[in-house]
Design an enzyme around this catalytic site. Structure first.
Site, PDB file in Angstrom:
ATOM      1  N   GLY A 194       3.953 -13.628  12.658  1.00  0.00           N
ATOM      2  CA  GLY A 194       4.681 -13.146  11.482  1.00  0.00           C
ATOM      3  C   GLY A 194       6.070 -12.643  11.844  1.00  0.00           C
ATOM      4  O   GLY A 194       6.240 -11.977  12.851  1.00  0.00           O
TER       5      GLY A 194
ATOM      6  N   ASP B 250       3.710  -4.531  13.446  1.00  0.00           N
ATOM      7  CA  ASP B 250       2.475  -3.748  13.554  1.00  0.00           C
ATOM      8  C   ASP B 250       2.499  -2.753  14.713  1.00  0.00           C
ATOM      9  O   ASP B 250       1.669  -1.854  14.769  1.00  0.00           O
ATOM     10  CB  ASP B 250       1.272  -4.680  13.707  1.00  0.00           C
ATOM     11  CG  ASP B 250       1.024  -5.487  12.454  1.00  0.00           C
ATOM     12  OD1 ASP B 250       1.259  -4.953  11.357  1.00  0.00           O
ATOM     13  OD2 ASP B 250       0.609  -6.650  12.572  1.00  0.00           O
TER      14      ASP B 250
ATOM     15  N   ARG C 105      -3.604  -4.216   8.858  1.00  0.00           N
ATOM     16  CA  ARG C 105      -5.021  -4.512   8.648  1.00  0.00           C
ATOM     17  C   ARG C 105      -5.899  -3.678   9.560  1.00  0.00           C
ATOM     18  O   ARG C 105      -7.009  -3.316   9.200  1.00  0.00           O
ATOM     19  CB  ARG C 105      -5.316  -5.998   8.925  1.00  0.00           C
ATOM     20  CG  ARG C 105      -4.629  -6.974   8.008  1.00  0.00           C
ATOM     21  CD  ARG C 105      -5.152  -6.907   6.593  1.00  0.00           C
ATOM     22  NE  ARG C 105      -6.349  -7.697   6.376  1.00  0.00           N
ATOM     23  CZ  ARG C 105      -6.963  -7.785   5.197  1.00  0.00           C
ATOM     24  NH1 ARG C 105      -6.480  -7.115   4.146  1.00  0.00           N
ATOM     25  NH2 ARG C 105      -8.040  -8.512   5.035  1.00  0.00           N
TER      26      ARG C 105
ATOM     27  N   LEU D 251       8.358  -7.178   1.754  1.00  0.00           N
ATOM     28  CA  LEU D 251       9.634  -6.453   1.755  1.00  0.00           C
ATOM     29  C   LEU D 251       9.803  -5.616   3.022  1.00  0.00           C
ATOM     30  O   LEU D 251      10.913  -5.479   3.538  1.00  0.00           O
ATOM     31  CB  LEU D 251       9.741  -5.525   0.528  1.00  0.00           C
ATOM     32  CG  LEU D 251      10.234  -6.121  -0.785  1.00  0.00           C
ATOM     33  CD1 LEU D 251       9.313  -7.219  -1.290  1.00  0.00           C
ATOM     34  CD2 LEU D 251      10.395  -5.049  -1.851  1.00  0.00           C
ATOM     35  N   GLN D 252       8.707  -5.034   3.511  1.00  0.00           N
ATOM     36  CA  GLN D 252       8.809  -4.110   4.633  1.00  0.00           C
ATOM     37  C   GLN D 252       9.140  -4.801   5.941  1.00  0.00           C
ATOM     38  O   GLN D 252       9.640  -4.159   6.858  1.00  0.00           O
ATOM     39  CB  GLN D 252       7.525  -3.290   4.781  1.00  0.00           C
ATOM     40  CG  GLN D 252       6.312  -4.053   5.256  1.00  0.00           C
ATOM     41  CD  GLN D 252       5.004  -3.365   4.861  1.00  0.00           C
ATOM     42  OE1 GLN D 252       4.538  -2.453   5.514  1.00  0.00           O
ATOM     43  NE2 GLN D 252       4.416  -3.800   3.764  1.00  0.00           N
ATOM     44  N   ARG D 253       8.853  -6.070   6.054  1.00  0.00           N
ATOM     45  CA  ARG D 253       9.173  -6.731   7.330  1.00  0.00           C
ATOM     46  C   ARG D 253      10.417  -7.603   7.226  1.00  0.00           C
ATOM     47  O   ARG D 253      10.900  -8.106   8.245  1.00  0.00           O
ATOM     48  CB  ARG D 253       7.980  -7.552   7.820  1.00  0.00           C
ATOM     49  CG  ARG D 253       7.762  -8.856   7.103  1.00  0.00           C
ATOM     50  CD  ARG D 253       6.555  -9.573   7.701  1.00  0.00           C
ATOM     51  NE  ARG D 253       6.541 -10.964   7.293  1.00  0.00           N
ATOM     52  CZ  ARG D 253       5.470 -11.751   7.366  1.00  0.00           C
ATOM     53  NH1 ARG D 253       4.335 -11.274   7.821  1.00  0.00           N
ATOM     54  NH2 ARG D 253       5.538 -13.007   6.993  1.00  0.00           N
TER      55      ARG D 253
END
Lengths: 405, 405
Positions: free
Chosen positions: B13, B141, B187, B293-295
Site C-alpha cells: 500500500g 502502519d 487492522r 485520505l490518511q495515507r
C-alpha cells in the site's frame, strides 16, 4: 460621548474561516474606535446575557484568531422569530443590549441566522432601542442567495478536491478494480459533493462519478456508470452528497433502510452505496466519510476564502458605523478570468431563510458530473493557500481566553 | 565497462512519502553514475518484464516526483516465495534481470515485501545471477521491526492528529452533547488510531477516548467512558482503529454483524460504534471514516518523514554500490529531545514478514489513551511541514511519464 459598541454573533455550523470574519470585525472596530463584545453561543448567549469583551485581548491574539477552526465564541442553532411571535425574546434582547449600551449588531451566520438578522433590523420600531443590524455570511454549504459565494465554501471545496486528487493518485498506483466512495456533506444541495470534480483539472481521472442531491438516484443507471468506469479506466472514484435522494425525493438511505437493513440505517450514503455495489456487482469499495473534517480543515484554507471572510467582516463594521442597517455584506463577482470581486451589499430581507440551489447548468448532461461553467465558478474560490502557524508538528490552535463582561 | 543498473520496486500500500524515497533513489543513483529502471506494479512488473527507464526523465520531474502521493511506478501485493516453493518465479526474474543487465535490486515496501527482499538476497546462490538486494521500508502502519519508525507513518499521523485537533475546535464551538468518532486504518495495530491523541498537546480536549486493537473492546466499560466524558467535558471525541477486536479476538464489526444487522456488515467500526451509542444511549454521533485520505495526504506531509524517506532511498543506493546486500535501511533514534536520528542497517532476515505491535507501555492504564512515552516517540516524527507546489488552488500533482524499456 460614550464609545460606540458592537455585538458580534457567530451562528450555525462553523467553517474553517468563520474566525477570519471575526478577526476582520475586531481589527476594523479597533481602528474605528468601536468596542466589540461577542455573545457566547450566538443568539443563545445574547438572550441569556452571556457576553465577552474582546477589547482587552491583545492584537497578537486577534491576529491568531483568524487561523482557528470552529466558531471561537461558540455557535448555536437558537433562532429568533418575528416580534409578534415571541415578544418576550425581543424584550430580553432589548434589556441586554440596553444594559451594555450596544447599538450595533453584527450576525455572522447562514440562511437561518441571516433571517433572524433581517427580522432584527426592525428592532427599534418594535422595542424603541436603536439598533443597526448587518449580516455577514458563512456556510460551507454555499447555499446563500444574493452573494456569489459564501465564506467557508471555498476552503471546504479546496479540502475535498485536494483529497480526492490525492486519493486518485493513490488508486492509480494500486491498479485495476478499485472503487472508492467519498461522502461529502450537503443535505439539500450539491455544492460540496460537486467540488471534488475539480480534481480532474490537472489531468487526474478521479472522481469518475459525482452523485448530487439535485439528480434523483437511479440504481440501474448508476451501476451501468460504475461498470463503464471500471471498463474504461479500471477504477471508479465516486463523490456523493449525504443528501442523495431517490425519484420520490426521499433520502436513499432512508428509503432503503427497511428493505435492506430491517433496522435503522447507521452509516451514511457512502456505506449504503458500497453495500449496493457489493450485492449487485460483488465489488469491495473503500468508503471515506469526510464529515467534520471538510469544514474544520484550517490547515488547508483557501487564501481567497479567508480574505473574503475577513473583508466581509470589515465592511460590516464600516457599514454599521456609517449608519447602515438591514444589509448583508456579500460577494459580487466581477470576472472569472482573472478573478475579480468586490464586497457588495444585499438586503437581508432578500437573503434570510432562503436556499440557493446548485444550478442546473452546473450539472453535466448525464447528471454524473459538472460543467466547465461550474469549474470556472469554483476554481477562483479555492485559489491560494493559507497555512496556520505550526508548533510541534501540529497546527498551533491554542485557544484565546475572552474575559466575560 | 557497462554502466551499473539498479531496479527499483514499490510494493504494498502506498504512503504520502513513498515517492520521496523514489526521488532519493534516483537522484543518488544519478550522482553515482548508476542507471535506474523501475518495475511497473512492483514484483508483478518485474516478473512480467514491464520495466520503465528513469534515466531520460528530467531532473526537474524527479524533484517533482517526491511530492506525489501514491506509488508512482505502481504497486502490487504480488509477493515471491522461497526458491524451492516457486523456482519458476525465480527463473523468470533471472531472465528479466539478465536481459537488462541488472545487478542491484532495491525493494521499497512493507513487511511482506521486505520478506521477499530477504529471500531474494540469496538470488545468486539459487540462480547464478549476481544480485545485490537492499530493502527500504514504507508503511503508514509503522509495524516494521528493527527500524525506530517507518516512512509514511509520520505523515499519516500528522494528518490524523491535525484533523482531530481541528474537529475538536469545531466541536467545542458547538457546545455540549456532541459525540464524534474518527475511524483510522490499522487492522492489527494501534499505531494510527493512537496518533490523534497528540491533538491534546496544545491544550485541546479531543480525543477523549482512543480505542486500539491491542485493548479488547468491552461494551459496558466503553459506554461508561463515554458517559464520563460527556459529564466532564460535555463532549466525546473518539479515535478508533478499524481493527478493534472483542475479548475473543474477533473484529467487533464481524462478531456483531449477525446479531445486529442480520446481514453482512457494510460500514466500518466507526458506524458500528455510532449504532451502539444510538441504541444504548440515544446519542447521535458524527462519524468520519478517514480511509485513503490518511495515507494519501501529500498536502500535509511531515518534513521529517519526507526527509527520512528520501535518505533511506539514498543510503540504499550507496550501500548497493558499496557491494552490500541483504540489509534494510532503517532509522535508529539517537535521542527524543532534541530529536536526533541516523539511517542504520538492519538485516532483512530480521525484518521480513514480521509485525511490530504497539507497545503496552504506550497505552495508558485505563486502556483508552496513550502515555507520555508514546507522545515523546510520536511528536518528532510529525515535525515540520512539507507543502507540495499548488496550481489553480490544488496541489500540483501532474503525473510523470516514464518511458518503457
Amino acid at each position: 460621548m460614550n464609545q460606540p459598541r458592537l455585538l458580534y454573533l457567530q451562528s450555525g455550523g462553523p467553517t474553517a474561516v468563520l474566525n477570519a470574519s471575526a478577526q476582520g470585525v475586531i481589527e476594523t472596530a479597533r481602528k474605528l474606535g468601536i468596542s466589540v463584545y461577542a455573545a457566547r453561543d450566538g443568539l443563545a448567549g445574547l438572550l441569556e446575557d452571556r457576553l465577552v469583551n474582546t477589547d482587552g485581548v491583545s492584537d497578537h491574539d486577534i491576529a491568531r484568531l483568524g487561523f482557528l477552526p470552529g466558531g471561537h465564541f461558540g455557535v448555536s442553532r437558537r433562532m429568533i422569530g418575528r416580534f409578534d411571535k415571541c415578544p418576550e425574546d425581543w424584550l430580553r434582547m432589548k434589556a441586554v443590549l440596553a444594559r451594555h449600551g450596544i447599538h450595533y449588531l453584527l450576525i455572522n451566520g447562514g440562511n437561518g441566522s441571516l433571517g433572524c438578522a433581517a427580522r432584527l433590523a426592525d428592532f427599534q420600531r418594535h422595542t424603541g432601542h436603536a439598533l443597526h443590524v448587518i449580516g455577514v455570511p458563512k456556510t460551507i454549504d454555499n447555499d446563500l442567495v444574493g452573494t456569489d459565494n459564501s465564506p467557508g465554501y471555498g476552503s471546504a471545496a479546496k479540502f475535498l478536491a485536494s483529497t480526492m486528487l490525492e486519493v486518485g493518485m493513490d488508486m492509480i498506483s494500486m491498479g485495476r478494480g478499485r472503487v472508492f466512495i467519498m461522502e461529502a456533506m450537503g443535505r439539500h444541495t450539491g455544492w460540496l459533493a460537486a467540488a471534488p470534480a475539480a480534481a480532474r483539472i490537472h489531468g487526474g481521472q478521479a472522481p469518475h462519478i459525482v452523485l448530487l442531491p439535485e439528480v434523483p438516484f437511479e440504481q440501474d443507471k448508476f451501476l451501468a456508470a460504475v461498470d463503464a468506469s471500471l471498463a474504461a479506466h479500471g477504477q471508479c472514484a465516486i463523490s456523493v452528497a449525504e443528501g442523495l435522494v431517490d425519484a420520490s425525493g426521499r433520502f436513499v438511505t432512508e428509503a432503503n433502510a427497511s428493505a435492506v437493513y430491517g433496522h435503522e440505517q447507521l452509516g451514511g450514503v457512502g456505506s449504503w452505496l458500497a453495500g449496493l455495489l457489493k450485492r449487485e456487482r460483488g465489488l469491495s469499495a473503500h468508503v471515506a466519510q469526510v464529515d467534520y473534517l471538510q469544514r474544520a480543515a484550517g490547515h488547508l484554507v483557501s487564501a481567497t476564502d479567508a480574505a473574503q471572510a475577513y473583508q466581509m467582516g470589515q465592511k460590516g463594521v464600516e457599514w454599521l458605523q456609517a449608519g447602515r442597517s438591514g444589509e448583508m455584506a456579500g460577494i459580487r463577482r466581477l470576472s472569472d478570468h482573472p478573478y475579480r470581486w468586490e464586497v457588495a451589499a444585499f438586503p437581508l430581507s432578500d437573503v434570510g431563510d432562503l436556499e440557493k440551489a446548485f444550478p442546473a447548468h452546473f450539472i453535466s448532461a448525464d447528471g454524473y458530473g459538472v460543467t466547465q461553467v461550474f469549474l470556472d465558478y469554483l476554481l477562483p474560490l479555492m485559489e491560494g493557500e493559507r497555512m496556520p502557524p505550526f508548533r510541534q508538528g501540529l497546527p498551533d490552535y491554542r485557544r484565546i481566553e475572552w474575559p466575560p463582561v
